[in-house]
Motif scaffolding. Structure first.
Motif, short mmCIF file in Angstrom:
data_model
loop_
_atom_site.label_atom_id
_atom_site.label_comp_id
_atom_site.label_asym_id
_atom_site.label_seq_id
_atom_site.Cartn_x
_atom_site.Cartn_y
_atom_site.Cartn_z
N PRO A 177 0.79 -1.24 0.00
CA PRO A 177 0.00 0.00 0.00
C PRO A 177 0.82 1.29 0.00
O PRO A 177 1.78 1.42 0.75
CB PRO A 177 -0.82 -0.11 1.28
CG PRO A 177 -0.97 -1.57 1.50
CD PRO A 177 0.33 -2.17 1.05
N TYR A 215 -1.13 4.29 -0.22
CA TYR A 215 -2.19 5.28 0.01
C TYR A 215 -1.94 6.08 1.30
O TYR A 215 -1.15 5.67 2.15
CB TYR A 215 -3.55 4.58 0.12
CG TYR A 215 -3.80 3.50 -0.90
CD1 TYR A 215 -4.33 3.81 -2.15
CD2 TYR A 215 -3.52 2.17 -0.62
CE1 TYR A 215 -4.58 2.80 -3.09
CE2 TYR A 215 -3.77 1.16 -1.54
CZ TYR A 215 -4.29 1.48 -2.78
OH TYR A 215 -4.53 0.49 -3.70
N SER A 226 -2.18 7.17 4.92
CA SER A 226 -2.36 6.28 6.06
C SER A 226 -1.65 6.84 7.28
O SER A 226 -0.56 7.41 7.16
CB SER A 226 -1.78 4.90 5.73
OG SER A 226 -1.68 4.09 6.89
N GLY A 266 0.69 1.08 6.57
CA GLY A 266 -0.02 1.38 5.32
C GLY A 266 -1.22 0.53 5.05
O GLY A 266 -1.99 0.83 4.12
N TYR A 267 -1.43 -0.53 5.83
CA TYR A 267 -2.61 -1.36 5.63
C TYR A 267 -3.82 -0.81 6.41
O TYR A 267 -4.82 -1.47 6.58
CB TYR A 267 -2.31 -2.81 6.02
CG TYR A 267 -1.52 -3.52 4.93
CD1 TYR A 267 -2.16 -4.17 3.89
CD2 TYR A 267 -0.13 -3.48 4.92
CE1 TYR A 267 -1.45 -4.79 2.87
CE2 TYR A 267 0.60 -4.09 3.90
CZ TYR A 267 -0.07 -4.74 2.89
OH TYR A 267 0.65 -5.34 1.87
N ILE A 313 -5.84 2.46 5.76
CA ILE A 313 -5.90 3.51 4.74
C ILE A 313 -6.91 4.59 5.14
O ILE A 313 -8.06 4.30 5.47
CB ILE A 313 -6.27 2.91 3.37
CG1 ILE A 313 -5.15 1.96 2.92
CG2 ILE A 313 -6.50 4.00 2.32
CD1 ILE A 313 -5.53 1.06 1.76
N TYR A 357 -8.20 6.42 -0.05
CA TYR A 357 -7.87 5.49 -1.12
C TYR A 357 -7.39 6.19 -2.40
O TYR A 357 -6.83 5.53 -3.28
CB TYR A 357 -9.08 4.62 -1.46
CG TYR A 357 -9.42 3.58 -0.43
CD1 TYR A 357 -8.66 2.42 -0.31
CD2 TYR A 357 -10.50 3.74 0.43
CE1 TYR A 357 -8.98 1.44 0.63
CE2 TYR A 357 -10.84 2.77 1.37
CZ TYR A 357 -10.06 1.62 1.47
OH TYR A 357 -10.38 0.66 2.40
N THR A 390 -10.72 -0.01 6.89
CA THR A 390 -10.04 1.25 6.60
C THR A 390 -9.28 1.66 7.86
O THR A 390 -9.28 0.95 8.86
CB THR A 390 -11.03 2.37 6.25
OG1 THR A 390 -11.75 2.74 7.44
CG2 THR A 390 -12.00 1.97 5.15
N SER A 391 -8.68 2.82 7.81
CA SER A 391 -8.15 3.45 9.03
C SER A 391 -9.32 4.08 9.80
O SER A 391 -10.32 4.47 9.20
CB SER A 391 -7.15 4.53 8.66
OG SER A 391 -6.89 5.38 9.77
N HIS A 449 -10.07 7.45 8.40
CA HIS A 449 -10.75 7.65 7.12
C HIS A 449 -12.01 8.48 7.37
O HIS A 449 -12.68 8.32 8.39
CB HIS A 449 -11.13 6.29 6.50
CG HIS A 449 -11.54 6.38 5.07
ND1 HIS A 449 -12.71 6.99 4.66
CD2 HIS A 449 -10.94 5.92 3.93
CE1 HIS A 449 -12.80 6.91 3.33
NE2 HIS A 449 -11.74 6.27 2.86
#
Length: 559
Positions: free
Chosen positions: A52, A54, A56, A62-63, A65, A68, A104-105, A108
């Motif tokens: 990833p 994106y 973050s 990074g997993y 996010i 996106y 997601t994070s 987000h």
């Protein structure tokens, strides 16, 4: 079986944070990857899988996010990505993105809104539940990174589900709006010109909506697996994804599917199922941990080769295999399955490469694997960055389950940070990865193991991988031939035969540091047999009945 470009390709996984830093901030970036494309072109790979990139907060590297359609600032800008994509395509290298849509994070915007109130339009984008009673969670599920899988929100007095970190709330795929948002985002990337997706924990997107308690299995928390992996609607969702996005482009798709069986894999990746091209299974890398995944014992070959053979045989005519020894979540292959001593590191790295790349399926190379990079000699917890390693230490050592020394031995063997130490480019400070302070320490053996040395030495692990990739492009049998395991019960030799038309291919690999007796099938001993590749510099006598330590060879017989 239909011919496809992604069946014939060799994939190279890049963990951007650790690949190449172009600006001296200690973190790898997109411009650094672009800078090294010629190196990858020289190696001969066809596809880059980018972990990833994106936006973050980096709770899980990074997993998690938060946007996106944005690029993590440490990695650069969207202009940097566009340039990387263009430069890769100019070299006939495709790029597939990591798609993380199980969660997601918590930063987000969807989740920020979702937390505000029970009647917020985004509330149902995530999985919220009342507690069973005051102070009791909705069920007993445990999270993958330790602790419970439910987090309490004081504001709305409800719990949200997170199968990973509390900062990684799970998306509610039952909500059509969520699926619409995800598919629209995927289409946006496809229109940019990317070449496919590796789909993170995609087998977890559908949950049993009754959310029952899980089996305790001797731990504090219940196992969510039976209720949240390969859930009731996962194939419906992937068929919808395929229809609305994937089928419109010439893409490569691979799903990360923990706990997948061969029968389930046929549903995900069957040629006629209209879902994905292939899946990652984890049977050969799971091993027998003494405490969960944690162990410092070497895995035995016999179960490993039987697992490979099972998958080769079961998917032979209906689906496609992905082939790998390691990735960003696994320790270094040569340390785990080979022998990382100075005497045998190169030989065993080449042997492992031979064993994998001659099987049927798409091979994946993890950055540094082509150099024979090894596990890191961790000595103290301050050297770790991985949330799983840090949380496991707290849970197991502070909880009195295991002592400090034993846990450190486990971590040196199995921590995900083994794969995340910086790529070793040359003998300069920090292995040429950065001019600054690296975000995680460089393995001290970079003075001996680095790309500059490997490229300059024609007998190196790098050039051996290069030869394997060239052979794959030259011989259809390596891609499309059938597979048959031989010497099934030999505990140290992995041997198999591939067949296609009038050709047969024999691969022999010694997984031990002993010289072993071996009987080469008769047809591979005559003048019609050709030695395609061999990991020893000495010549191989005709049909010698022995294999040297970590020896690997491939013989081609044409009728």
């Amino acid at each position: 079986m239909e011919k496809k470009w992604w069946k014939e390709a060799v994939v190279y996984q890049i963990y951007p944070r650790s690949f190449m830093d172009s600006n001296g901030d200690g973190v790898g970036d997109l411009a650094g990857i672009t800078e090294k494309l010629d190196y990858l072109k020289l190696l001969g790979i066809d596809v880059i899988w980018l972990s990833p990139i994106y936006k973050s907060p980096n709770d899980d590297n990074g997993y998690d996010i938060s946007d996106y359609r944005g690029i993590m600032e440490e990695f650069g800008s969207m202009e940097d990505f566009d340039r990387l994509l263009s430069e890769a395509h100019n070299r006939d290298i495709r790029i597939i993105m990591d798609l993380v849509v199980n969660h997601t994070s918590d930063e987000h915007q969807w989740f920020v809104e979702s937390k505000k109130s029970k009647d917020n339009p985004y509330r149902d984008y995530y999985i919220w539940r009342e507690g069973k009673a005051e102070g009791l969670r909705p069920n007993n599920w445990g999270a993958c990174f330790g602790g419970p899988a439910w987090e309490y929100d004081e504001e709305t007095r409800m719990y949200y589900l997170h199968l990973f970190s509390p900062k990684q709330p799970d998306l509610n795929w039952e909500n059509q709006k969520v699926r619409d948002e995800v598919f629209e985002m995927m289409d946006w990337w496809c229109q940019k010109g990317i070449d496919g997706f590796r789909m993170d924990v995609i087998s977890m997107i559908s949950k049993d909506q009754s959310f029952p308690d899980g089996k305790l299995n001797g731990g504090v928390y219940g196992d969510f697996g039976p209720y949240a992996i390969h859930g009731p609607k996962v194939h419906d969702y992937l068929k919808e994804m395929n229809e609305r996005v994937l089928s419109k482009y010439d893409l490569m798709t691979v799903g990360e599917t923990a706990g997948v069986t061969v029968e389930e894999a046929k549903k995900y990746a069957g040629e006629n199922e209209k879902e994905l091209n292939m899946v990652f299974h984890f049977e050969h890398v799971e091993g027998d941990g003494e405490i969960g995944k944690w162990t410092d014992k070497k895995q035995e070959l016999l179960p490993i080769k039987k697992i490979f053979s099972k998958w080769q045989t079961a998917l032979a005519d209906c689906a496609w295999n992905s082939l790998y020894w390691d990735n960003h979540d696994q320790p270094r292959a040569v340390s785990r399955f080979g022998n990382d001593s100075s005497q045998y590191r190169e030989l065993s790295a080449k042997m492992l490469a031979t064993c994998l790349h001659m099987m049927k399926g798409t091979p994946y190379i993890y950055q540094g694997e082509e150099l024979g990079m090894t596990n890191f000699p961790f000595q103290e917890m301050s050297q770790f960055r991985d949330i799983e390693s840090i949380n496991s230490y707290k849970e197991l050592v502070d909880g009195g389950v295991v002592g400090h020394d034993k846990m450190m031995s486990y971590l040196r063997c199995k921590s995900r940070d083994n794969a995340r130490t910086p790529m070793q480019w040359n003998r300069n400070i920090h292995a040429g990865f950065t001019t600054g302070t690296p975000w995680i320490e460089v393995n001290p053996n970079y003075d001996q193991i680095n790309a500059e040395n490997e490229v300059a030495n024609s007998n190196s692990v790098f050039h051996y991988y290069k030869k394997l990739i060239e052979l794959r492009k030259e011989y259809d049998i390596i891609v499309y031939g059938s597979f048959e395991l031989i010497m099934d019960d030999d505990p140290e030799i992995f041997a198999y035969i591939r067949r296609l038309g009038n050709k047969k291919l024999l691969t022999l690999c010694n997984f031990s540091d002993e010289e072993l007796e071996v009987r080469i099938p008769e047809e591979f001993c005559g003048e019609k047999a050709e030695l395609l590749i061999h990991n020893y510099c000495t010549s191989k006598g005709e049909c010698e009945n022995k294999l040297l330590p970590y020896e690997a060879l491939v013989l081609l017989f044409t009728q």
